[in-house]
Structures are given as C-alpha cells and as structure tokens.
Design a protein around this motif. Structure first.
Motif, PDB file in Angstrom:
ATOM      1  N   CYS A  56      -2.447   6.152 -10.618  1.00  0.00           N
ATOM      2  CA  CYS A  56      -3.513   5.429  -9.960  1.00  0.00           C
ATOM      3  C   CYS A  56      -4.056   6.440  -8.981  1.00  0.00           C
ATOM      4  N   GLN A  67       8.057   1.735 -12.448  1.00  0.00           N
ATOM      5  CA  GLN A  67       7.488   2.629 -11.378  1.00  0.00           C
ATOM      6  C   GLN A  67       6.006   2.472 -11.574  1.00  0.00           C
ATOM      7  N   MET A  72     -13.701  -1.455  10.914  1.00  0.00           N
ATOM      8  CA  MET A  72     -12.608  -1.919  10.207  1.00  0.00           C
ATOM      9  C   MET A  72     -12.845  -3.425  10.117  1.00  0.00           C
ATOM     10  N   ARG A  96       9.647   3.901  -4.109  1.00  0.00           N
ATOM     11  CA  ARG A  96       9.530   3.320  -5.435  1.00  0.00           C
ATOM     12  C   ARG A  96       9.639   4.156  -6.581  1.00  0.00           C
ATOM     13  N   LEU A 110      -7.866  -0.936 -13.383  1.00  0.00           N
ATOM     14  CA  LEU A 110      -8.298  -1.120 -11.988  1.00  0.00           C
ATOM     15  C   LEU A 110      -9.340   0.058 -11.911  1.00  0.00           C
ATOM     16  N   ALA A 161      10.857  11.107 -11.799  1.00  0.00           N
ATOM     17  CA  ALA A 161      11.320  10.916 -10.265  1.00  0.00           C
ATOM     18  C   ALA A 161      12.488  11.210 -10.310  1.00  0.00           C
ATOM     19  N   VAL A 205       0.052   1.147  -9.300  1.00  0.00           N
ATOM     20  CA  VAL A 205      -0.925   0.398  -8.592  1.00  0.00           C
ATOM     21  C   VAL A 205      -0.158  -0.439  -7.430  1.00  0.00           C
ATOM     22  N   ALA A 206       1.002  -0.994  -7.911  1.00  0.00           N
ATOM     23  CA  ALA A 206       1.917  -1.380  -6.682  1.00  0.00           C
ATOM     24  C   ALA A 206       2.191  -0.920  -5.736  1.00  0.00           C
ATOM     25  N   ALA A 231      -2.459  -7.965  -4.380  1.00  0.00           N
ATOM     26  CA  ALA A 231      -1.858  -7.341  -5.520  1.00  0.00           C
ATOM     27  C   ALA A 231      -0.265  -7.279  -4.804  1.00  0.00           C
ATOM     28  N   VAL A 232      -0.198  -7.074  -3.443  1.00  0.00           N
ATOM     29  CA  VAL A 232       1.275  -6.967  -3.017  1.00  0.00           C
ATOM     30  C   VAL A 232       1.785  -8.320  -3.240  1.00  0.00           C
ATOM     31  N   VAL A 273      -2.563   1.057   5.299  1.00  0.00           N
ATOM     32  CA  VAL A 273      -3.858   1.938   5.878  1.00  0.00           C
ATOM     33  C   VAL A 273      -4.945   1.033   6.584  1.00  0.00           C
ATOM     34  N   GLU A 274      -5.064  -0.229   6.194  1.00  0.00           N
ATOM     35  CA  GLU A 274      -6.228  -0.826   6.870  1.00  0.00           C
ATOM     36  C   GLU A 274      -5.523  -1.194   8.064  1.00  0.00           C
ATOM     37  N   PHE A 281       0.214   1.656  -4.728  1.00  0.00           N
ATOM     38  CA  PHE A 281      -0.957   1.939  -4.056  1.00  0.00           C
ATOM     39  C   PHE A 281      -1.083   0.757  -3.160  1.00  0.00           C
ATOM     40  N   ALA A 282      -1.029  -0.575  -3.799  1.00  0.00           N
ATOM     41  CA  ALA A 282      -1.543  -1.593  -3.035  1.00  0.00           C
ATOM     42  C   ALA A 282      -0.421  -1.919  -1.776  1.00  0.00           C
ATOM     43  N   GLN A 283       0.724  -1.756  -1.863  1.00  0.00           N
ATOM     44  CA  GLN A 283       1.436  -1.687  -0.764  1.00  0.00           C
ATOM     45  C   GLN A 283       1.293  -0.862   0.406  1.00  0.00           C
ATOM     46  N   ALA A 321      -2.179   0.400   0.785  1.00  0.00           N
ATOM     47  CA  ALA A 321      -3.423   0.420   1.359  1.00  0.00           C
ATOM     48  C   ALA A 321      -3.511  -0.822   2.222  1.00  0.00           C
ATOM     49  N   VAL A 322      -2.620  -1.728   2.048  1.00  0.00           N
ATOM     50  CA  VAL A 322      -2.613  -2.917   3.058  1.00  0.00           C
ATOM     51  C   VAL A 322      -2.249  -2.166   4.404  1.00  0.00           C
ATOM     52  N   PHE A 365      -8.288  -6.721  -2.572  1.00  0.00           N
ATOM     53  CA  PHE A 365      -7.524  -6.198  -3.857  1.00  0.00           C
ATOM     54  C   PHE A 365      -6.080  -6.186  -3.516  1.00  0.00           C
ATOM     55  N   ALA A 366      -5.968  -5.031  -2.483  1.00  0.00           N
ATOM     56  CA  ALA A 366      -4.705  -4.566  -2.274  1.00  0.00           C
ATOM     57  C   ALA A 366      -3.639  -5.551  -1.654  1.00  0.00           C
ATOM     58  N   VAL A 400       8.045   6.776  -7.330  1.00  0.00           N
ATOM     59  CA  VAL A 400       6.888   7.434  -7.613  1.00  0.00           C
ATOM     60  C   VAL A 400       6.317   8.761  -7.317  1.00  0.00           C
ATOM     61  N   GLU A 444       2.940  -9.030  -6.963  1.00  0.00           N
ATOM     62  CA  GLU A 444       4.104  -8.443  -7.181  1.00  0.00           C
ATOM     63  C   GLU A 444       5.326  -9.141  -6.820  1.00  0.00           C
TER      64      GLU A 444
END
Lengths: 593, 593
Positions: free
Chosen positions: B466, B422, A418, B498, A452, A156, B425-426, A432-433, B435-436, B428-430, B432-433, A428-429, B500, A436
């Motif tokens: 991930c 880096q 939804m 981040r 995971l 990165a 998953v962190a 997981a936030v 996305v929903e 991803f999780a941020q 994915a929240v 999970f997401a 990544v 952290e």
C-alpha cells in the motif's frame, strides 16, 4: 551414533519406537532436531504413534507448544549454511550439505553465501535455515539456495521465524525418512509428473521460465495430450478428450454397471502461476489408478477422473466453463466471447478440433455417480502454520464482491481544517478498520479490500474520492450475508456521519457449497487411518467442486502448500511427502466403498 | 414597505439604526432575511453597529447561533427560483429575479430549471437558493444559474445546506447594499481587473475557457505587460519588469528616503486554476495606490508592489523562484532545468527578453524595508464557514511530507484467515484513523493522506503493498515535529505489530513562517476599524510571504473564498464586497504609518 537401530522394514520402526523405553526412544530420535533433545522428549508423550506421519506431526506439535525462547534456541542450534566443510556440524547436517551439492559452489556463489549469511544473521538474529534436500528430497542447487536466501531476507521477522521452523521440520522429515528407510516413492513420482506437465507454457511466459496455460493455446492442448497419454499409460480403461477440452479417464468397477465416483481438477493455470494448483487433483487419482491397474485390482465403484480444461477464467470471462459443461450450465453465449486478440471461443474450439455443437452431450447424469471428490493444494497458510499435511474441507465458501466509490470533497490539504473536511480516505480508513474487526468476529469469515485507489490524488489535496473493492466470504450464505449486512451498514453510517457519499456495485455473488457429510466423513476416516489428526476447514477459494455441487454431493481434501501456502505464484509448492500422504488418503478413500 | 427609510448617505443608515427603537430597526431590516424577522431581532443585540460590515456579520451570527430547525425554516422560507414571474414572491425576490435576467430564459432553460428545481427539492428537502445577483452583484445569466444548480445537486446534504445559508447571507448583503445605497465601488472595479487579467491563458486551456498561466509563456508575458501598464495608469512613480519577470511598481513616500513597505503576490496560476489566487494581492494594492495618486496623497512610507512571476512551480521545479530572487536565494542551477518540451529556463528567459546574468541584482536590501505584507484569497473553508470576509494570518504553517510504502504479503483473499494476514491495507487503515485523531488533537494542525494506491491490486488478493503520501502542517515547527513524531511512531508500531514493513521517504520539509507581531497587529487594527471581528488563523498553504520571511518581517491578510473556499479550481471565487473590505483594510494599514 545409533546403536539401537530398529529393523529395516519401514513399518517396523514405529512399532519398535512405541514399545521402546524412553531412553531408547530418545536416543533413537537424537539428531533429528539439531542439538535439541527436548523436542523428541515432549513428542514421545504422544505414543503410541499410529504411523511415521503421526510421529512427524507429534514432533512438530512439540515445537509448536514450546515457548518462543525454546523455539529460538532450536533455530539458533542450527549451523550456518556453509559452502565448504565446516567444523561443528552434526553428522546429519554434514551429510545433507554435502548431498545438496553446496560444497560444489563456485567461488562467487560461496562468497555471496557467506555475505548473505552474515547480513541475514545481523538482520534477524538467527542463522538462515533451509532444508537443503528441498521439497522433493533430492537436493537444491547452490543457485536455488541463494535465490531462497535473497528472497527470505525480505520477510517480516515473525513470518521468517515461522518459515525457519517449517524448514527445521522438513529437515527432520527427511532425516526420519532415511532413518526409517521410508521414502515417498509415489509422492516423488507424482512430483516429477508435475514438473513434466509444467514444461508446457504459453509464449511470453515460457521464455522467462514462467508457467501459464490459458484455455486452448498450443501449450494447453499439449498438456491435454500429455495427460491423455499419461492416463492411458496408467491403465485407465477409457480415455478421451471431450468437446470443451476436458481429458476424461475411466477405470471400471468390478461390476461395470456399478455407480461411479467422479474426481479431478483443472490443468489450466493463471498467468505466471504455480505447478500444483489444479494439477494435483488430476495426478493424485492417476497415480492411484496406476497402482490399482498394476495390481489388476477392481473397486466396487467406477472411477472417473476429469482433467478440467478451464477453471481460472484467464482467456475468456467464463470461469469454470469446463465443469459447467458437466453440470449442464455451459452458456452458449460464451462461444461468442472474444479473447484479447479478438479470437472468439468458438473459433478457438474449432481450431483445436473441438465441436462446440456437441457440448451439451458432456452433461453427466448425476444418478450414475456417488459424488465428486477433489484433491487440491490449499492455496492458503492454515495447514502450513499448523504443520499439518492434510486438511478436510467443510465447505467452499460463499462469496460476495463489491466495487465501492466514496466521494467526498477535494480541498487544499494545507487550508482545510481537520473538522471541515469531507475526506474520502479518512472515511474509508475508519470503515476499513471495522471491516477487519467484523470479519474476525466470525472466526472463519474473511473480508478483503484488495484494490484501493485515490483517483488523481495529490500529496497536497484532501482526497475527494476513494475507490476500492470489497470481497467477503463465509462457509455458508447466511453467515456471509450477515457479515455483508453489518459491513455495508457501517459504510453507509460512516459516510453519512462524515457527509460523504458512497456508491456500491455488486459484481459477484456465489453461494457456499457445503461438503456432503458422508463424503467428508470418508475423507476424515482416510486421514485418521494415516495416523494424522483431523483439521476441518472451509475452502476460501472457489474450485471445480463448487460447480459439481450443483448436481451431486462433493467433498474436498486439501494438501499443505509450502511458503506459507502461497498460490497463483511460482513459489507455490508442496513436498513429495505431502503428495504421498494425499495419494495414500485417496487410495484409502476409494478402497473404502 | 419601509416608511422609516433612513437618510440616503451611506454612512448614515448605520448611525440611524444604532439609535432607532427596536421596532423601527426591525421594520427597517424587514425583508432582508426572507420572511424571517427573528434573524434581525437577534442581530440587533449587537448594537451599536460599527459599520455596515458589522451589521452584516451580526445578521450572519444570528443565523449561525440559531437551531438547525430555525435555519431550515429560513431556507424553506425562500421561494423556488422561477423562470417567469411567480406569485408569493417578496418584492425583494421579485426585483432580484427580474434583474438577474432569469425571466428572459429560453423555453428549454425554463423547462430545465423547473425540472432541476423539483429534483433538487426532492433530494434535499428544501428549495435551491442562489444569490442571483452573483458575486459581483451584477447578475448571473440563466445558463450560469443552471450550471450552479446542476453542480450543487451533487453536494453532500450538510455541505449544500451550508451553501444555501451562505447564499442567503449574500442575498441579504446585496439587499442591504441597496438599502444603504452603499455599493462596493472599488471592489467591483478590482473584480473586473481580475476578469481582464484572466482573459490571458495558455494554449490548451484558453480554448476550453480555462485559466492557466505558466512561467514565461506568451500569455504569462501578456499578463506582465498588462499589469505594468495598469500600474502606470494607477499612478505608480516607477514601474519595471525585472529579470525574472516580476512586475515592480513603486509609489514614493512623502520623503523619498523613507523606508518602504513591500507587498504583492504572484500572477502565475496552476493549470485550470482560479482567477484570484495571487492576483488579489497585486490588484488590491494597485487600487489603493490609484486612490492615493488621485488624491495626490503621499504616505510616510514608500510602497513597493511586486507582481511575482512564479509561485506555483508548474513549468519548472523551482517553486517561488520569483520571490527567491528578491531574497537572494535564486539557485542558478535552476536555469538548466528543462520544461516538459525540453526548453531550459535560461532559454525561456532570454526568449522573453530577460537577462539571467542580472538576477542577483534583484536581491533587496532588507534594511530599506519595514516589512512585507500580502493579501491573499484564503484557499480554505474557514472564513466561509464563519461568515467572515477577512482573516488575520498568524503564521504560514511549517510542513513536512512523506511518501510511504507499506509492504505486507500478498495472499489469496479467500484462503488467508483474518489472523494470518500481513495485509498492507489493514495496517494502513488502522494507522490512518490515528493520523486524523492526532492532527485533530492540536486544533490547528492538519495531516492529509492525499495519494493512496494498492499497486496492481486485485479484488481477490490480500494486498501485499500500500503506497501513500502524508502531508503534515502546523503553525510552528515544534508543533509540526511533535505531530510528525507521534504519527510516524504509530506507523512503525502498527507495522511491527502486524508483521509488515514500512519505508518512508521525506520529500519536503519547510519551516513555519510566523507573522511579525507588529505587522499582524496593524492588520488587526485595520480590520477592527472596519467594524469586523478579528479571526486569527494559520495559513495552511505556502505563499510568497514565506520567502520574504527569510529576510524581513511579514504578515498576511486573508480574504474569504466562495464555494467553501475552493482554490486551484475554476470555482475559486470571492465577492466584490469582500474585495472592497480588503481594499479598505489595506488602505487603513498603509495610512497608519
């Protein structure tokens, strides 16, 4: 170029620099940081320098405090690495590139270097920078440089930018070493000892140039024999291999009945691991004993160096079995464990000439020891990011681990609105936030979701399950438990809110091992004597010191790792200069009793 | 119990109820909802009822609008299911439990029922409720009831509570049917046709009582033959199996040259699938044609029913190959595809007596058709949660799918401070929240992360990678694309913040197929004539209608699925009553031309 060359003796340049005028000092430091005299100017504010190490750190600090624009200008001031003599090189760069053997590249290598340089420059916007003298200071081959270039291309940008700054500081370090005629003699020797030890590796790894030493393999036994021979050569008074395979060397005190300082680390490795993890903590004390023996010098304490046979838990599920034997917690049930090939630990031991019946004799009487100290490569990015070679460990973190299963309801990804889902991944997401955030809140806690998986997940199915691991660590048990409480509470709350289930299994719970205040102060004193600033930090990884902590005071010293401190990886690395500082700190520590 | 019994004819009870006094009506409805007269009272506000279906819906609506406390009281008013005559049963419960054969349970079954009832009650706080007459209305065996009880024990409480309400409504439905002497005669027959067709299943599944029909297997061909024979028996004028394996039945119009309405769905299934997915859209039109033929009735339009041979894409990667042949987009390259056993599609076809060279002849001339309609089980929870048997499809959602890889840097979980990671998953999780949240914002869009994995993740390693899938669907392409834009933009932003990397691969992009306004209105008219409220909804799943959409107007009707609308699963189910309503709606639709 430098008419004001200071006297040749390597303690003198710093003394000279401390009393030189600003313009003399600036002129003397000219060229250390390529075309960027501002670096030296700011560093000189730190005068008087306590040591060359202090000067080096002050220069790093100058760059660290500069703006990003200044840092970028510094990076861009460096020439593109060329496979043949190029114009516009400073005399330092010219000499280094020549010494590195880069100009002896093959035509193919030269062509690839040119092409990769262009790609790198286009991608990152600055030239590829590498200290061509390498971590030992003796040069990198053209192929090694190309391998690094290929690898670093994948970084990165922020990560790679920091790596360039580190390489610039390393270039400056080798230039300053030359200028001061101050070479890390013992550090380079100990570097070479690591190379020598790394030639032993288990079948299946050695063929691929990889390092793997599992408990009591032939390569493992060869390591033990080599260390034992090395200890004898260094001048230890007694050397033996005990009944779990530990290599034990003792260097007697002036007074043979004086208490003893225990030190050491492990010589086994993870699969495809690094050369320094564990071994540094064996070879640094060995180098110090050799210097003592050469000088026929005895200390007020005895020194007992243990090369532990097992710490990584690779072959058997008996992590720390070697240090367990010293503290009297070797579990005899472990002897019946079988490795992947069905060989029991008992059989492995007897085949290696060890006698498992005598393991209990390995236990030490803590009354005879002033404590345990351990030198270890950091295995993390902290010192690397701070441009500090040494760190003081305050505690080996306590940890707790869980395996978690969230169970929702699998349903059609297209047809489940939804607001009518029991989506295990969404739950999970959300959680997981918060994991952290909660870990960050403490400053020195960590929490990691390393595994995971959505079992049998499909692109068009709302996930009905999500399985993962959770690892939490903190410098003391109360802090760990408070974090774990908050994080698990939120998991339960979020699952309840979302109508999904969760199931937890606690798999590991290890207490924190805070450093002994007095031993820690001794490390701090040694590091201060080297002219370096003190940085106190927890150890996130477990170490043999954790086991010894059960019966005696302990304190650890961390040594910076290159490549952002990566470990359990062939990229694990440290420099001859940092090793030298570790040796110097260890010498100061033991001389201080 | 009910002295005010209305006249026996099954249209009459509703007419009677509409003009009855409140107390007469309440008395007549007494016992439909166990010990809970408030349900009927609120429902009566909806008078005049347009049909029995309307009355049933009004009763459901009454419960839906009640407080959770009232709903819970209703659930708790139901008796615990007993394996022998118990005291305190209403006469309705007594009769149902007797009819269900529950009192003929073996001693073991009775003991297990008692034990599970107690566990269930302790876990959820209310008694296990099941309509013991089952989805067909003819009773469930003690073993079937026990299986359901075991399965439902694993539900999340909110989910199971809703299931209990659904079962209560189903119990009320069968009680009302009896009271009105109004049985779903055709619905029960079509239910049985599904059972008959489900007896064919591929080897490897049939032995385990599972349903799987892959393209052109022996079982698949037996299905086609069975459907063809069924069509002939129903009185279709022409029946044939075409060269991709579609079974085509034509029922001529009054005027043989009149345009034709095309309808149908698929008879193949996913592995271990449900009995109704696809087949409902074949068997409902067949039942209607049989009624027409019995009455020697001809419509103003011809009716062409196609049982599509392939929609699920299980054996070959040629999803919708059967409907593709009708619209002229059958790709001849598909013929060379091989299945898991190396059998090409061409070989499979010729072995089944089909002639791939004549596939182009299957293409229809859209000018000859007024459009395509398709009846399909919803495969989602919407109608189930609304207690509505039928839904009007507004559009088959457009979709886009991605496979995504986030690449961070693997590092030691213990030694990497939270702010120096880096962590893939962190990141991803941020994301994915978000996305929903973004998908919810549209109301009728969906976004799903169905596959998720940290490759070679370890409990003690900060995840360096991930991998996951992203499926996004919306009723029109513009809405889908706006959502996808926002979601992917956030992915890039978060990864950049981040440090990544992310890498995307678009794997599917399918346009939305909005329903033809006129055909959709015809469905709405039919559903209104049945006395049911209109619920318009997108289809989240793809259907054969999507293919036909390419050449002619189309519109679909959804039928509620039991078990929260689960599909592609043996639990997929619908009731004989809902099938009857689908048949009635289809009849109204075709009679309306």
């Amino acid at each position: 170029m430098n008419p004001l060359t200071p006297p040749a003796h390597n303690d003198q340049p710093i003394a000279w620099l401390n009393q030189a005028s600003d313009s003399e000092a600036n002129e003397w430091l000219h060229g250390i940081y390529e075309h960027s005299p501002w670096v030296a100017q700011a560093a000189l504010q730190h005068r008087p320098f306590r040591s060359l190490a202090h000067l080096k750190w002050a220069l790093c600090d100058s760059v660290t405090r500069a703006s990003h624009a200044q840092q970028l200008a510094l990076v861009k001031a460096h020439p593109v690495l060329a496979a043949k003599p190029a114009t516009g090189l400073t005399c330092e760069s010219r000499q280094e590139q020549q010494l590195a053997g880069l100009w002896q590249s093959t035509t193919d290598q030269a062509a690839e270097l040119q092409q990769l340089n262009a790609t790198y420059l286009a991608h990152f916007g600055w030239p590829f920078i590498i200290a061509v003298r390498g971590p030992r200071g003796s040069g990198l081959s053209p192929e090694a440089i190309l391998t690094e270039l290929r690898r670093r291309m994948t970084h990165a940008p922020a990560h790679e930018f920091h790596e360039c700054l580190r390489q610039i500081h390393r270039i400056a370090e080798t230039r300053l070493n030359e200028k001061c005629q101050s070479q890390p003699r013992l550090g380079s020797e100990v570097w070479d000892w690591h190379e020598w030890l790394a030639q032993f590796s288990d079948p299946g790894f050695k063929e691929h140039g990889q390092l793997s030493i599992s408990y009591l393999t032939a390569a493992h036994q060869a390591c033990a024999q080599t260390i034992a021979l090395g200890m004898k050569a260094c001048g230890f008074d007694e050397v033996h291999i005990d009944d779990v395979g530990n290599v034990v060397g003792r260097y007697h005190a002036q007074n043979i009945d004086a208490p003893c300082l225990l030190t050491g680390s492990h010589y086994d490795t993870v699969r495809n691991g690094g050369k320094y993890d564990g071994r540094l903590g064996i070879l640094v004390p060995m180098a110090c004993v050799r210097e003592l023996a050469r000088q026929h010098k005895r200390l007020n304490i005895g020194l007992e160096v243990v090369a532990f046979a097992e710490e990584e838990g690779q072959r058997y599920k008996a992590t720390f079995l070697a240090s367990s034997a010293l503290v009297g917690t070797f579990d005899k049930a472990w002897l019946d464990q079988q490795d992947a090939n069905g060989i029991s630990m008992r059989t492995a031991m007897t085949s290696a000439g060890l006698d498992p019946r005598r393991i209990s004799r390995i236990q030490r009487d803590p009354q005879r020891y002033v404590g345990f100290i351990e030198v270890h490569i950091e295995q993390g990015p902290v010192l690397h990011s701070m441009h500090l070679p040494l760190g003081i460990v305050t505690s080996i973190n306590g940890s707790v681990r869980y395996l978690v299963k969230i169970t929702g309801t699998a349903s059609h990804a297209g047809t489940s609105p939804m607001n009518q889902r029991q989506d295990a991944v969404a739950a999970f997401a959300q959680w997981a936030v918060e994991v952290e955030q909660r870990a960050k809140q403490d400053g020195d806690s960590v929490a990691t979701i390393g595994m995971l998986n959505v079992p049998q997940g499909s692109v068009n199915v709302v996930p009905g399950a999500c399985h993962f691991s959770l690892d939490m660590r903190a410098p003391n048990d109360a802090q760990r438990d408070a974090m774990a409480h908050d994080i698990l509470q939120r998991l339960h709350d979020i699952c309840a809110e979302r109508g999904v289930q969760c199931e937890l299994e606690e798999t590991v719970r290890a207490s924190a091992a805070p450093s002994d205040a007095q031993l820690q102060r001794r490390w701090e004193h040694a590091v201060t004597q080297l002219g370096l600033p003190i940085h106190r930090m927890p150890s996130g990884a477990g170490h043999d010191a954790m086991k010894l902590h059960q019966v005696m005071p302990q304190a650890m010293l961390f040594v910076r790792g290159e490549n952002q401190g990566i470990s359990h990886n062939p990229l694990e690395c440290t420099t001859a200069d940092d090793m030298q500082l570790a040796i110097d700190a260890f010498s100061l520590f033991i001389n201080d009793f």
